[in-house]
Design an enzyme around this catalytic site. Sequence first.
Site, PDB file in Angstrom:
ATOM      1  N   ARG A  67       0.828  -1.210   0.000  1.00 31.50           N
ATOM      2  CA  ARG A  67       0.000   0.000   0.000  1.00 31.50           C
ATOM      3  C   ARG A  67       0.863   1.261   0.000  1.00 31.50           C
ATOM      4  O   ARG A  67       0.498   2.277  -0.595  1.00 31.50           O
ATOM      5  CB  ARG A  67      -0.926  -0.018   1.212  1.00 31.50           C
ATOM      6  CG  ARG A  67      -2.016   1.048   1.187  1.00 31.50           C
ATOM      7  CD  ARG A  67      -3.118   0.676   2.160  1.00 31.50           C
ATOM      8  NE  ARG A  67      -4.182   1.665   2.151  1.00 31.50           N
ATOM      9  CZ  ARG A  67      -4.309   2.620   3.073  1.00 31.50           C
ATOM     10  NH1 ARG A  67      -3.438   2.705   4.057  1.00 31.50           N
ATOM     11  NH2 ARG A  67      -5.301   3.487   3.010  1.00 31.50           N
ATOM     12  N   HIS A  71       0.285   4.426  -2.569  1.00 30.87           N
ATOM     13  CA  HIS A  71       0.012   5.765  -2.048  1.00 30.87           C
ATOM     14  C   HIS A  71       1.131   6.748  -2.358  1.00 30.87           C
ATOM     15  O   HIS A  71       0.930   7.957  -2.249  1.00 30.87           O
ATOM     16  CB  HIS A  71      -0.268   5.710  -0.545  1.00 30.87           C
ATOM     17  CG  HIS A  71      -1.674   5.331  -0.223  1.00 30.87           C
ATOM     18  ND1 HIS A  71      -2.478   6.057   0.626  1.00 30.87           N
ATOM     19  CD2 HIS A  71      -2.451   4.307  -0.673  1.00 30.87           C
ATOM     20  CE1 HIS A  71      -3.673   5.486   0.706  1.00 30.87           C
ATOM     21  NE2 HIS A  71      -3.677   4.426  -0.079  1.00 30.87           N
ATOM     22  N   VAL A  75       0.746  10.142  -6.036  1.00 32.06           N
ATOM     23  CA  VAL A  75       0.946  11.531  -5.601  1.00 32.06           C
ATOM     24  C   VAL A  75       2.244  12.045  -6.203  1.00 32.06           C
ATOM     25  O   VAL A  75       3.335  11.789  -5.689  1.00 32.06           O
ATOM     26  CB  VAL A  75       0.981  11.645  -4.063  1.00 32.06           C
ATOM     27  CG1 VAL A  75       1.135  13.093  -3.639  1.00 32.06           C
ATOM     28  CG2 VAL A  75      -0.279  11.050  -3.453  1.00 32.06           C
ATOM     29  N   ASP A  79       8.206   8.711  -6.225  1.00 30.10           N
ATOM     30  CA  ASP A  79       9.413   9.401  -5.760  1.00 30.10           C
ATOM     31  C   ASP A  79       9.640   9.277  -4.259  1.00 30.10           C
ATOM     32  O   ASP A  79      10.491   9.917  -3.691  1.00 30.10           O
ATOM     33  CB  ASP A  79       9.345  10.885  -6.142  1.00 30.10           C
ATOM     34  CG  ASP A  79       8.123  11.589  -5.543  1.00 30.10           C
ATOM     35  OD1 ASP A  79       7.406  10.968  -4.720  1.00 30.10           O
ATOM     36  OD2 ASP A  79       7.886  12.763  -5.901  1.00 30.10           O
ATOM     37  N   SER A  81       7.946  10.396  -1.789  1.00 29.19           N
ATOM     38  CA  SER A  81       7.649  11.585  -0.997  1.00 29.19           C
ATOM     39  C   SER A  81       6.818  11.234   0.229  1.00 29.19           C
ATOM     40  O   SER A  81       6.848  11.945   1.237  1.00 29.19           O
ATOM     41  CB  SER A  81       6.931  12.631  -1.846  1.00 29.19           C
ATOM     42  OG  SER A  81       5.772  12.092  -2.452  1.00 29.19           O
ATOM     43  N   ASN A  99      -3.924   9.025   4.423  1.00 32.50           N
ATOM     44  CA  ASN A  99      -2.752   8.359   4.987  1.00 32.50           C
ATOM     45  C   ASN A  99      -2.723   8.315   6.507  1.00 32.50           C
ATOM     46  O   ASN A  99      -2.188   7.376   7.108  1.00 32.50           O
ATOM     47  CB  ASN A  99      -1.474   9.043   4.494  1.00 32.50           C
ATOM     48  CG  ASN A  99      -1.277   8.919   2.993  1.00 32.50           C
ATOM     49  OD1 ASN A  99      -1.779   7.988   2.367  1.00 32.50           O
ATOM     50  ND2 ASN A  99      -0.563   9.856   2.413  1.00 32.50           N
ATOM     51  N   HIS A 198      -6.456  -5.589  -3.123  1.00 35.61           N
ATOM     52  CA  HIS A 198      -7.312  -5.688  -1.947  1.00 35.61           C
ATOM     53  C   HIS A 198      -7.653  -7.136  -1.599  1.00 35.61           C
ATOM     54  O   HIS A 198      -8.450  -7.377  -0.695  1.00 35.61           O
ATOM     55  CB  HIS A 198      -8.593  -4.879  -2.154  1.00 35.61           C
ATOM     56  CG  HIS A 198      -8.383  -3.409  -2.025  1.00 35.61           C
ATOM     57  ND1 HIS A 198      -9.412  -2.494  -2.116  1.00 35.61           N
ATOM     58  CD2 HIS A 198      -7.257  -2.678  -1.797  1.00 35.61           C
ATOM     59  CE1 HIS A 198      -8.924  -1.272  -1.960  1.00 35.61           C
ATOM     60  NE2 HIS A 198      -7.626  -1.364  -1.777  1.00 35.61           N
TER      61      HIS A 198
END
Length: 328
Positions: A67, A71, A75, A79, A81, A99, A198
């Site tokens: 996950r 995530h 976004v 990278d 982040s 998050n 999932h």
Amino acid sequence: MQKMASPSSLSKAVLTLACVVLLIGGTSAQLSISYYAESCPKLFPTVKSIVQEAIAEEARMGASLLRLFFHDCFVNGCDRSNLLDDTPTFTGEKNAIPNKNSLRGFDVVDKIKSAMEEVCPGIVSCADLLAIISRDSVEILGGPGWDVKLGRRDATTTSQAAANNNLAPPTDNLNALISNFQNHGLCLKDLVAQYGAHTVGQARCINFRARIYNESNIDSSFAHVMQSNCPSVTGNGDNNTDGLDYQSATSFDNTYFLNLMKKRGLLHSDQQLFNGAGYTDSLVRTYAKSQDTFFKDFAAAMINMGDMKPLTGSNGEIRKNCRRVNNY
């Protein structure tokens, strides 16, 4: 997130083309499966041994590590982040609405990064590590493997607002899901195959309460079982968890799709993939019938997602610690 007027306004041809454009454009062409072959030959066995250890200690951890990869990539690209901690002068993504109190596994990533700094210091990015970790997690849980393309560098900036706006909430309908994936250069097959992740992991009561108490497109016996661990009153048991695939939440298989056909998707967004609209129903049926096909398409979808806006060349940096930028 841009909403679409109707799924009928999208054609499968357009969505497939979006995948082709992604694969042939941008900096993803600079990634290579042999990127660290000479500079860090111990990379893969080092990562896999620690992932195996973490999953042996807690089977749920494999889904959590997977996950983290999703995530991050949705976004501003893959990278890493989302691994950055907040500081007095820096607001990261960890406390974004999708998050907060949800993403986990950061300590496992820290352990792997520390090990890499021992065997090949300053060589392997956190971005590449998480791509490998996600693949290894799927394999260890019984799912498919794939060749991970490498050569990403790590972000020095982050955006909590982008995390709030680009990560699909569990309340999204099919139109919004299709739009989100299309906006990220991913196709319809990527959408359904990636949601197949999932088949492992847990969801919090706060994210499925409305579905099990208020929706009609749900098996009544399944709803009743889920209600036993998720009280109807907001604030009561919000953080209680149940398996996204209530049959085998720690095994990577195709039972998620079998559940959808029985109206036993835990999240509203899950069940949207099999709701009579036609666009995704046929793919759900295909994956429910053939685990091999699901595994093949899931592996391809993960490679496609890993190609999303990677930082390469002189962009970004190779973080020494995945939780902070090097000049902190």
